[in-house]
Structure formats: C-alpha cells, structure tokens
Scaffold this motif. Structure first.
Motif, PDB file in Angstrom:
ATOM      1  N   ALA A 170       0.835  -1.210   0.000  1.00  0.00           N
ATOM      2  CA  ALA A 170       0.000   0.000   0.000  1.00  0.00           C
ATOM      3  C   ALA A 170       0.866   1.256   0.000  1.00  0.00           C
ATOM      4  CB  ALA A 170      -0.931  -0.012   1.211  1.00  0.00           C
ATOM      5  N   PHE A 171       1.918   1.274   0.815  1.00  0.00           N
ATOM      6  CA  PHE A 171       2.755   2.473   0.911  1.00  0.00           C
ATOM      7  C   PHE A 171       3.493   2.749  -0.399  1.00  0.00           C
ATOM      8  CE2 PHE A 171       6.617   4.817   1.781  1.00  0.00           C
ATOM      9  CZ  PHE A 171       6.167   5.834   2.610  1.00  0.00           C
ATOM     10  N   ILE A 172       4.151   1.734  -0.955  1.00  0.00           N
ATOM     11  CA  ILE A 172       4.981   1.951  -2.141  1.00  0.00           C
ATOM     12  C   ILE A 172       4.136   2.302  -3.360  1.00  0.00           C
ATOM     13  CG2 ILE A 172       6.579   0.824  -3.748  1.00  0.00           C
ATOM     14  CD1 ILE A 172       7.656  -0.752  -1.330  1.00  0.00           C
ATOM     15  N   THR A 173       3.038   1.574  -3.563  1.00  0.00           N
ATOM     16  CA  THR A 173       2.213   1.851  -4.745  1.00  0.00           C
ATOM     17  C   THR A 173       1.495   3.196  -4.622  1.00  0.00           C
ATOM     18  OG1 THR A 173       0.372   0.574  -3.793  1.00  0.00           O
ATOM     19  CG2 THR A 173       1.870  -0.586  -5.291  1.00  0.00           C
ATOM     20  N   SER A 174       1.113   3.571  -3.410  1.00  0.00           N
ATOM     21  CA  SER A 174       0.446   4.862  -3.228  1.00  0.00           C
ATOM     22  C   SER A 174       1.419   6.014  -3.418  1.00  0.00           C
ATOM     23  CB  SER A 174      -0.182   4.945  -1.834  1.00  0.00           C
ATOM     24  OG  SER A 174      -1.207   3.982  -1.685  1.00  0.00           O
ATOM     25  N   ALA A 175       2.656   5.825  -2.956  1.00  0.00           N
ATOM     26  CA  ALA A 175       3.643   6.902  -3.053  1.00  0.00           C
ATOM     27  C   ALA A 175       4.192   7.065  -4.465  1.00  0.00           C
ATOM     28  CB  ALA A 175       4.784   6.645  -2.072  1.00  0.00           C
ATOM     29  N   PHE A 176       4.353   5.960  -5.175  1.00  0.00           N
ATOM     30  CA  PHE A 176       5.058   6.020  -6.459  1.00  0.00           C
ATOM     31  C   PHE A 176       4.250   5.494  -7.650  1.00  0.00           C
ATOM     32  CE2 PHE A 176       8.176   5.236  -3.036  1.00  0.00           C
ATOM     33  CZ  PHE A 176       8.880   6.427  -3.105  1.00  0.00           C
ATOM     34  N   GLY A 177       3.054   4.982  -7.420  1.00  0.00           N
ATOM     35  CA  GLY A 177       2.277   4.358  -8.488  1.00  0.00           C
ATOM     36  C   GLY A 177       1.650   5.353  -9.447  1.00  0.00           C
ATOM     37  N   ARG A 192      -7.103  10.144 -15.762  1.00  0.00           N
ATOM     38  CA  ARG A 192      -6.347   9.125 -16.489  1.00  0.00           C
ATOM     39  C   ARG A 192      -5.108   8.730 -15.698  1.00  0.00           C
ATOM     40  NH1 ARG A 192      -6.633   7.293 -21.672  1.00  0.00           N
ATOM     41  NH2 ARG A 192      -4.765   6.418 -22.617  1.00  0.00           N
ATOM     42  N   GLY A 193      -5.022   7.459 -15.339  1.00  0.00           N
ATOM     43  CA  GLY A 193      -3.857   6.953 -14.636  1.00  0.00           C
ATOM     44  C   GLY A 193      -2.737   6.587 -15.604  1.00  0.00           C
ATOM     45  N   GLN A 194      -1.629   6.123 -15.049  1.00  0.00           N
ATOM     46  CA  GLN A 194      -0.458   5.760 -15.837  1.00  0.00           C
ATOM     47  C   GLN A 194      -0.168   4.272 -15.644  1.00  0.00           C
ATOM     48  OE1 GLN A 194       1.649   9.243 -13.794  1.00  0.00           O
ATOM     49  NE2 GLN A 194       2.699   9.190 -15.762  1.00  0.00           N
ATOM     50  N   PRO A 195      -0.629   3.424 -16.575  1.00  0.00           N
ATOM     51  CA  PRO A 195      -0.481   1.973 -16.395  1.00  0.00           C
ATOM     52  C   PRO A 195       0.960   1.510 -16.239  1.00  0.00           C
ATOM     53  CG  PRO A 195      -2.061   2.462 -18.138  1.00  0.00           C
ATOM     54  CD  PRO A 195      -1.409   3.756 -17.778  1.00  0.00           C
ATOM     55  N   ASN A 196       1.880   2.042 -17.038  1.00  0.00           N
ATOM     56  CA  ASN A 196       3.271   1.592 -16.941  1.00  0.00           C
ATOM     57  C   ASN A 196       3.895   1.998 -15.611  1.00  0.00           C
ATOM     58  OD1 ASN A 196       3.672   0.252 -19.489  1.00  0.00           O
ATOM     59  ND2 ASN A 196       3.560   2.246 -20.463  1.00  0.00           N
ATOM     60  N   ARG A 197       3.602   3.201 -15.166  1.00  0.00           N
ATOM     61  CA  ARG A 197       4.118   3.632 -13.863  1.00  0.00           C
ATOM     62  C   ARG A 197       3.542   2.776 -12.747  1.00  0.00           C
ATOM     63  NH1 ARG A 197       4.102   9.846 -11.428  1.00  0.00           N
ATOM     64  NH2 ARG A 197       4.863   9.290  -9.340  1.00  0.00           N
ATOM     65  N   GLU A 198       2.260   2.442 -12.844  1.00  0.00           N
ATOM     66  CA  GLU A 198       1.638   1.592 -11.833  1.00  0.00           C
ATOM     67  C   GLU A 198       2.254   0.200 -11.846  1.00  0.00           C
ATOM     68  OE1 GLU A 198      -0.388   0.487  -8.667  1.00  0.00           O
ATOM     69  OE2 GLU A 198      -0.468   2.528  -9.475  1.00  0.00           O
ATOM     70  N   SER A 199       2.527  -0.336 -13.039  1.00  0.00           N
ATOM     71  CA  SER A 199       3.170  -1.655 -13.141  1.00  0.00           C
ATOM     72  C   SER A 199       4.549  -1.629 -12.494  1.00  0.00           C
ATOM     73  CB  SER A 199       3.293  -2.062 -14.614  1.00  0.00           C
ATOM     74  OG  SER A 199       2.029  -2.131 -15.235  1.00  0.00           O
ATOM     75  N   MET A 200       5.292  -0.539 -12.704  1.00  0.00           N
ATOM     76  CA  MET A 200       6.615  -0.395 -12.100  1.00  0.00           C
ATOM     77  C   MET A 200       6.510  -0.373 -10.576  1.00  0.00           C
ATOM     78  SD  MET A 200       9.851  -0.059 -13.010  1.00  0.00           S
ATOM     79  CE  MET A 200       9.891   0.652 -14.676  1.00  0.00           C
ATOM     80  N   ALA A 201       5.544   0.378 -10.061  1.00  0.00           N
ATOM     81  CA  ALA A 201       5.373   0.468  -8.608  1.00  0.00           C
ATOM     82  C   ALA A 201       4.931  -0.868  -8.021  1.00  0.00           C
ATOM     83  CB  ALA A 201       4.345   1.559  -8.278  1.00  0.00           C
ATOM     84  N   GLN A 202       4.031  -1.574  -8.711  1.00  0.00           N
ATOM     85  CA  GLN A 202       3.597  -2.885  -8.239  1.00  0.00           C
ATOM     86  C   GLN A 202       4.781  -3.850  -8.168  1.00  0.00           C
ATOM     87  OE1 GLN A 202       0.527  -4.020  -7.256  1.00  0.00           O
ATOM     88  NE2 GLN A 202      -0.562  -2.095  -7.598  1.00  0.00           N
ATOM     89  N   GLY A 203       5.626  -3.826  -9.217  1.00  0.00           N
ATOM     90  CA  GLY A 203       6.785  -4.708  -9.222  1.00  0.00           C
ATOM     91  C   GLY A 203       7.756  -4.383  -8.103  1.00  0.00           C
ATOM     92  N   ALA A 204       8.050  -3.099  -7.918  1.00  0.00           N
ATOM     93  CA  ALA A 204       8.963  -2.689  -6.849  1.00  0.00           C
ATOM     94  C   ALA A 204       8.391  -3.059  -5.483  1.00  0.00           C
ATOM     95  CB  ALA A 204       9.214  -1.188  -6.936  1.00  0.00           C
TER      96      ALA A 204
END
Length: 506
Positions: free
Chosen positions: A49-56, A257-269
């Motif tokens: 929750a913290f990482i994806t909210s901060a950087f997703g 409009r969200g950013q799918p690639n940025r969200e994917s990066m945050a989910q992976g991290a």
C-alpha cells in the motif's frame, strides 16, 4: 504547485483510516488462505500500500494482500513452505518490473468493455461470497460449520446496522466518512453493550514489530527457479491484470487518467520489497479502492495514510483493533459489493449485441469458478474471435465491366484469416474475360492468410490463361505484399495516385 487544502487532507486521512480498518480482516483472512501467519499478510498490506500509493500511477487506488493471489500461493506454501513463497514474491516483482520496462501497460486499454464489466461484476460477487466464510465457526470436531441461533442473528443484525449507518449517515453530514462512522458506532455498541460476537482477534493476533529485512532461505539453484518460476509468472499476471483493470475502473469513476506503466513499475517494486521483508505480496484491491474513492479520497495521501495506520495498529493498537466486531467489517464489504456491482448491466439485455452480453457473463462466471487472470484472458480471446467473425461477414464484392472490356471486382472490407474462406468463391476465372481487376479502394490486405488467398486466386487465373491485376492498394497493404516477395505473383496496376509499378513484386 497547488496550494495545500486542509479539507482535502482531512478527507484523505479519514478515508485512509477507514480503509486500514477494513483491510485488517482481509489481510489476515488472505494470509490464512495462503497458510502463512497473519503478520505475513499485514506486512504485505503495509509495504505494498505504501509503495504503490507513493510512487504508483493511480492516486487513490489501494493495494495490498488479495485473495486472487492467495489462492495461487497456497499450493506452493503447502508443498515447499513460506520461504519459497517469499522468493516467489521477489521473482514476481521482478517480472512485473520487466513488464513495466517493456512499456506493456498501455495494452490494458485494449480490454473490451464487456470484459471490464464482467471483471467488475465477477469480483463484486467474489468479495460478497467471501464474507460468508466469517459466518462459520469450528465445531466440536474442529470442522468449520455454519453459525446458528443467537450468534448468527447477532452477526446479521450488526452487519445490517452497519450498512444502515453507511447509507443514512451522509444525509446528516459528509464531513466524516460514513463507513468509518459505521465501524466505530457498531464497535462502541458491542463494547458498551457487552454483546458476544466474533471479532477481528478471533482471526488471529495482529500484534508485532516493524518488518525486518529477510533474504528468502532457499537454495540458489536451477531447481529452485524451476519450482518458483511458474508460480511467480501466474502471480505477476494476476497481480497486474487486477491492478490495471482496477486502475481503468477508477479512471472512469473519477474521469481522470492513470499511468499503467508507472503503476506496473510500482507494483513490481512493491512486491520485490515485500518479498525481502517477509510479506506475501499483493496487488490492487478493488473493494478497498472503492471505499477510498467513494469517500472522496483520490490523492496519494489516502494510500500512504492507510499503510501508516496499519503499521500503527500492528505496533500500538492491536488490543483495540482486535476488539472490532467482524460483523461491522462484513457490513462494510457488503456495501462495497453493492456499489461495485454494475446493476445497470441488467438493462443492457436486448439493447447491445448478444455477443457482448455473453462475454460479460462469461468473464463473471469464470472469475467465480477459477480466477481473475483466466477470466480476463478468456474474455479477451472470445471478444477477439467475435470481432474477427463479425468482420469476416462484412467482406463484399461487386462486379462490373469497364470501358476496356476488363472485369472489375470492387472489394469492400478487410481480407484476413477469418474472411479468406469465402474470398475465392467470389470470383469466376473460367467465365471472366482475359484481364481481371480487383479494386482495393475500400478494402485492406491484413495478414499472411490474405496473401495466400490472393496468391491462390492469381494462380487460378494464371491456369486459365488470364491475368489478374490489383488496383488502388493502400500503402500499408502494399507493404504487406512487398514483405511477401517470392510468395505471391500478381500484377499491380500503375496507379497515378500511389505510383505503384507493374513489376513491384517481380
């Protein structure tokens, strides 16, 4: 930079607290499904929750431990233990980072709306059905059985009271999230009234410390990779599909409009970090995200606050949180299901193509029967096949004789694998004059199957001692044929608009 808005901050903080309270039983339940300790699920909820909210790429979306991932993990944990799970979560995150680095997140926009509708409805039903597991207790023989009598009626009554507060409190004021008021009011009623009912503590203790760095204790060998890679691949796919579809849903709700690639990066991290700190990994949670968005919290602060509140519960507030009645949180999730389910989909019957209705129902049913990834992939494949079939039926030919005595076939539609079956039957080489033209002004050559069909038709005319000419091919069609040099031999007519040479494919 925009000015700080204290009202917006208050909305996001209160919503974060509400979501954190709702996430506790979910995280514990999903950890138990995966057969790991409750803290393993809670640590995943905090870190993800913290990482994806901060950087997703989607402010307002809440991520954490989910049931869709837990059901995949359980077989691995049973067979090899939790250390292999932690290694798998790290590899899952690496695969998601590779997905983001390849910038593949944009393809989520290609998911058809009926699939999206089926995803939302199917997941709403999954969340709804999952709540009934809390209405079971261990019998004398240790086997789970349904509640009955006063305990059952108490749970149902408290859940109904929570729902009533959530629906009615906004009529009084919207300054405080109605969901938070419902949880606190029912918790106070149970505590002050001495009501005996199941609480969060019955699921497991949430008391603990900060998560500590922990390298998975597994052999660094090809054998280990062979064990964890299939699970990591499935988990990465399920996590990204659920996250990116939830992102798309929130985009529609908030008209942003969200950013799918940025969200994917945050989910992976987030999953790499979670696996290295003893968590079970996670992805977007549609239920908690809907609580957050419906509370008006669409900023990053809400998700960060959720993670910080969860950590505070683990460190300092476990005694209080464990006393929250499960019925209050069940009532919250019932409301979430009602608001998530697209009730308007029932009005679509008879108003949209039957194929779209079928796809939506199929995705919902497969989500219930199997899992989200299989459901979405199935829906996309079926939608693609329906699309191909419908376009295949739209290929038409009209014939005429021009001033030179040549027969001109005017083709309309797209020539591709699904439409080539009837293509050859539209022409009559034996009865046609010496020169025949296929007019491509309103048609396109799409794939290898189309090339083969044209080549086969040209061969029929050649055997009949006649010539086949292609006219008005668009640049992309000519590029397809140019790539197929040596596979096809036809004459391309000189075209003053496109300047195609007769010997282009010679």
């Amino acid at each position: 930079m925009p000015a700080f808005d204290i009202r917006d901050a208050k909305t996001n903080l209160l919503s974060g607290l509400t979501v954190a309270l709702a996430m506790v039983p979910e995280a514990i339940a999903f950890a138990l499904v995966a057969q790991v300790s409750p803290l393993t699920g809670l640590y995943a909820a905090v870190l993800v929750a913290f990482i994806t909210s901060a950087f997703g790429g989607r402010p307002g979306m809440i991520s954490g431990a989910t049931g869709a991932l837990a059901v995949v993990m359980v077989a691995l944990v049973v067979a090899h233990g939790p250390e292999y799970l932690f290694a798998t979560v790290v590899l899952m995150g690496i695969l998601q980072l590779l997905f983001a680095a390849a910038r593949l997140g944009k393809f989520i926009r290609m998911v058809p709306y009926p699939v999206m509708l089926g995803f939302v409805n199917g997941l709403a039903m999954v969340i709804f059905i999952a709540q009934f597991g809390h209405f079971k207790v261990a019998g004398p023989d240790g086997v789970q059985q349904w509640m009955s009598g006063a305990p059952l009626y108490t749970m149902l009554g408290l859940a109904a009271l929570t729902m009533a507060i959530i629906y009615l409190f906004p009529r009084v004021t919207k300054a405080v999230p109605a969901t938070l008021v419902g949880i606190l009011a029912v918790s106070a009623l149970v505590a002050l009234g001495g009501i005996d009912t199941k609480t969060v503590g019955d699921l497991g203790s949430i008391k603990g410390g900060f998560p500590s760095f922990h390298l998975p204790q597994v052999p660094l060998s090809w054998e280990t990779l062979a064990i964890i890679f299939p699970y990591a691949l499935v988990l990465a796919a399920v996590g990204l599909i659920e996250s990116l579809l939830t992102l798309t849903l929130i985009d529609e709700i908030t008209d942003t409009r969200g950013q799918p690639n940025r969200e994917s990066m945050a989910q992976g991290a987030a999953n790499v970090v979670t696996g290295l700190f003893g968590g079970m990994g996670g992805c977007a949670m549609i239920g908690q995200s809907m609580i957050n968005v419906n509370s008006g919290a669409t900023g990053r602060l809400s998700g960060i606050a959720t993670a910080l509140f969860l950590m505070a519960f683990i460190l300092f507030g476990s005694a209080w949180i464990e006393r929250i009645p499960l019925a209050a949180l069940i009532g919250v999730m019932f409301v979430v299901c009602q608001k998530t389910f697209e009730w308007g989909s029932f009005r679509l019957f008879g108003k949209v193509p039957r194929a779209d209705i079928f796809v939506g129902l199929l995705v919902a049913v497969v989500t219930l029967a199997f899992d989200l990834a299989i459901a979405v992939i199935t829906g996309v494949i079926v939608s693609a096949l329906v699309f191909a079939w419908e376009h295949a039926k739209n290929v038409r030919v009209t014939a005429s004789i021009d001033a030179n005595g040549w027969k001109v076939y005017e083709l309309e539609g797209s020539l591709f694998f699904a439409s080539v079956a009837g293509f050859g039957q539209m022409f009559s080489p034996k009865d046609d004059p010496q020169d025949v033209v296929i007019e491509f002004r309103r048609a396109r050559v799409v794939d290898h199957s189309a090339i083969q069909a044209i080549d086969a038709l040209a061969d029929r005319y050649r055997q009949a001692g006649k010539r086949l000419h292609l006219r008005h091919l668009s640049p992309d069609c000519r590029e397809v044929l140019e790539t197929a040099k040596g596979m096809i031999e036809v004459n391309l007519l000189e075209d003053p608009r496109y300047h195609v040479a007769d010997d282009k494919l010679g």
